[in-house]
Design an enzyme around this catalytic site. Structure first.
Site, PDB file in Angstrom:
ATOM      1  CE  LYS A   1      -3.547   2.463   2.495  1.00 12.58           C
ATOM      2  NZ  LYS A   1      -4.560   2.426   3.542  1.00 12.58           N
TER       3      LYS A   1
ATOM      4  CE  LYS B   1      -5.936   1.919  -0.676  1.00 11.75           C
ATOM      5  NZ  LYS B   1      -6.304   2.090   0.697  1.00 11.75           N
TER       6      LYS B   1
HETATM    7  C1  PBG Z   1      -7.531   3.319   5.449  1.00 12.97           C
HETATM    8  C2  PBG Z   1      -7.782   3.197   3.983  1.00 12.97           C
HETATM    9  C3  PBG Z   1      -7.579   4.153   2.990  1.00 12.97           C
HETATM   10  C4  PBG Z   1      -8.037   3.575   1.809  1.00 12.97           C
HETATM   11  C5  PBG Z   1      -8.466   2.283   2.108  1.00 12.97           C
HETATM   12  N1  PBG Z   1      -8.291   2.068   3.458  1.00 12.97           N
HETATM   13  C6  PBG Z   1      -7.107   5.554   3.061  1.00 12.97           C
HETATM   14  C7  PBG Z   1      -5.727   5.895   3.450  1.00 12.97           C
HETATM   15  O1  PBG Z   1      -4.864   5.038   3.664  1.00 12.97           O
HETATM   16  O2  PBG Z   1      -5.499   7.082   3.570  1.00 12.97           O
HETATM   17  C8  PBG Z   1      -8.070   4.245   0.473  1.00 12.97           C
HETATM   18  C9  PBG Z   1      -9.108   3.734  -0.454  1.00 12.97           C
HETATM   19  C10 PBG Z   1      -9.440   4.639  -1.592  1.00 12.97           C
HETATM   20  O3  PBG Z   1      -8.797   5.675  -1.823  1.00 12.97           O
HETATM   21  O4  PBG Z   1     -10.397   4.301  -2.288  1.00 12.97           O
HETATM   22  N2  PBG Z   1      -6.183   3.341   5.765  1.00 12.97           N
HETATM   23 ZN    ZN Z   2      -5.751   4.023   7.788  1.00 14.90          ZN
END
Ligand code: PBG
Ligand code: ZN
Length: 326
Positions: free
Chosen positions: A196, A249
């Protein structure tokens, strides 16, 4: 008279031929629709930066999911938006967090006919907006782990099929696996947000969840987008710690990482077609700069071609409504 032996264009001559030789098809059963559930009653607010996607209270989301189920949606990912935020993310825990209650309601209604995944992270629940708890001005990895594990266990107890830790704390997949095993939730899947990245593409999501960090950013825990080999190290760790599905992601700017994962593991690989990717398409389509259907199909085909078996996407409802995929 021509004198070319090789004419790749022969295979592109008409649609029937093109369909015959098409190498990649989006797998409908691999698509997961994302939802935002918030507290209250009768709440249904469109998220301004994500046209077509709503923040809904449990009573309203149950109607939406009912319609979506009839449309053919069988796999969903839930994000909770609590009213109360505090230092220890207390509203993420226990049987009555907004996400947990919704999971229970859905599983009571649909049983195994609806696959429910829920996000496991603290950022929507902490007053700092960070994905972990703060000690000495830092997001403390090891103090965050038991809270994440408790959150995952509460979701599993509510019947959640799959938990998706998205916090990027070290060791969290292992801790979640341990607590699930210790409490007889051996069948709960873990879909790890393995690679991520600290991405700009989460902007609209943070709008949706009011989860932007008040101070600082997420670069101390989410991955740096300059790095590729580092994703392989994260992959090795999540496999070792017991992940069932590994995720990349965002998706579109990270197709190389999806392709690496496909080559490096035989576990299912998921890709998250995130909020910013969705909004780009929606806003361009609204301005009539592109055709929405064609662009969605191109994007999701590319993610599939790179090697994703599973795609989490906010486009699924539109795709089914429009009959865009078979
Ligand atoms: C929580 C989370 C996020 C997303 C999924 N789970 C946001 C982040 O990490 O700031 C992003 C999903 C999206 O942008 O559709 N940590
Ligand atoms: Zn988060």
């Amino acid at each position: 008279m021509g004198d070319l032996m090789y004419r790749p264009r022969r295979l592109r001559r008409n649609q029937v031929i093109r369909d015959m030789v098409a190498e990649t098809k989006i797998k409908r059963d691999g698509l997961i629709q994302g939802y935002f559930v918030t507290e209250g009653k009768g709440v249904r607010q469109e998220i301004e930066s994500m046209p077509g996607i709503y923040r809904e209270s449990p009573d309203m989301i149950s109607k939406t999911i009912d319609e979506d189920f009839r449309l053919g949606i069988r796999r969903i990912m839930l994000f909770g938006i609590p009213e109360h935020k505090d230092a220890m993310a207390s509203s993420a825990l226990g049987a009555d967090s907004v996400a947990t209650r919704t999971v229970k309601m859905l599983k009571d209604t649909y049983g195994d006919d609806l696959f429910v995944t829920a996000d496991v992270c603290l950022c929507a629940y902490t007053d700092s907006g960070h994905c972990g708890v703060i000690y000495n001005d830092m997001v403390d990895n090891d103090k965050t782990l038991p809270i994440l594990a408790d959150m995952a266990l509460a979701l599993a107890k509510a019947g959640c099929d799959c938990v998706g830790p998205s916090d990027m704390m070290d060791g969290r997949v292992g801790r979640i696996r341990e607590i699930l095993e210790a409490n007889d939730y051996a069948n709960t899947l873990i879909m790890a947000y393995t690679a991520k990245y600290a991405s700009t593409y989460y902007g609209p999501f943070r709008d949706a969840c009011h989860s932007a960090p008040g101070k600082g950013d997420r670069k101390g825990y989410q991955m740096d987008w300059h790095n590729r080999n580092e994703a392989s190290r994260e992959l090795a760790l999540d496999i070792e710690e017991g992940a069932d599905i590994v995720m990349v992601k965002p998706a579109l700017a990270y197709l190389d990482i999806i392709s690496d994962f496909r080559a490096q593991t035989d576990l299912p690989v998921a890709a998250y077609n995130v909020s910013g990717e969705y909004s780009m398409v929606k806003l361009m389509a609204r301005e009539k700069i592109v055709d929405e259907k064609t662009m969605v199909l191109e994007n999701l085909t590319a993610i599939t071609r790179a090697g994703a078996d599973i795609i989490i996407t906010y486009h699924l409802r539109d795709m089914l409504k429009g009959g865009w995929i078979g």
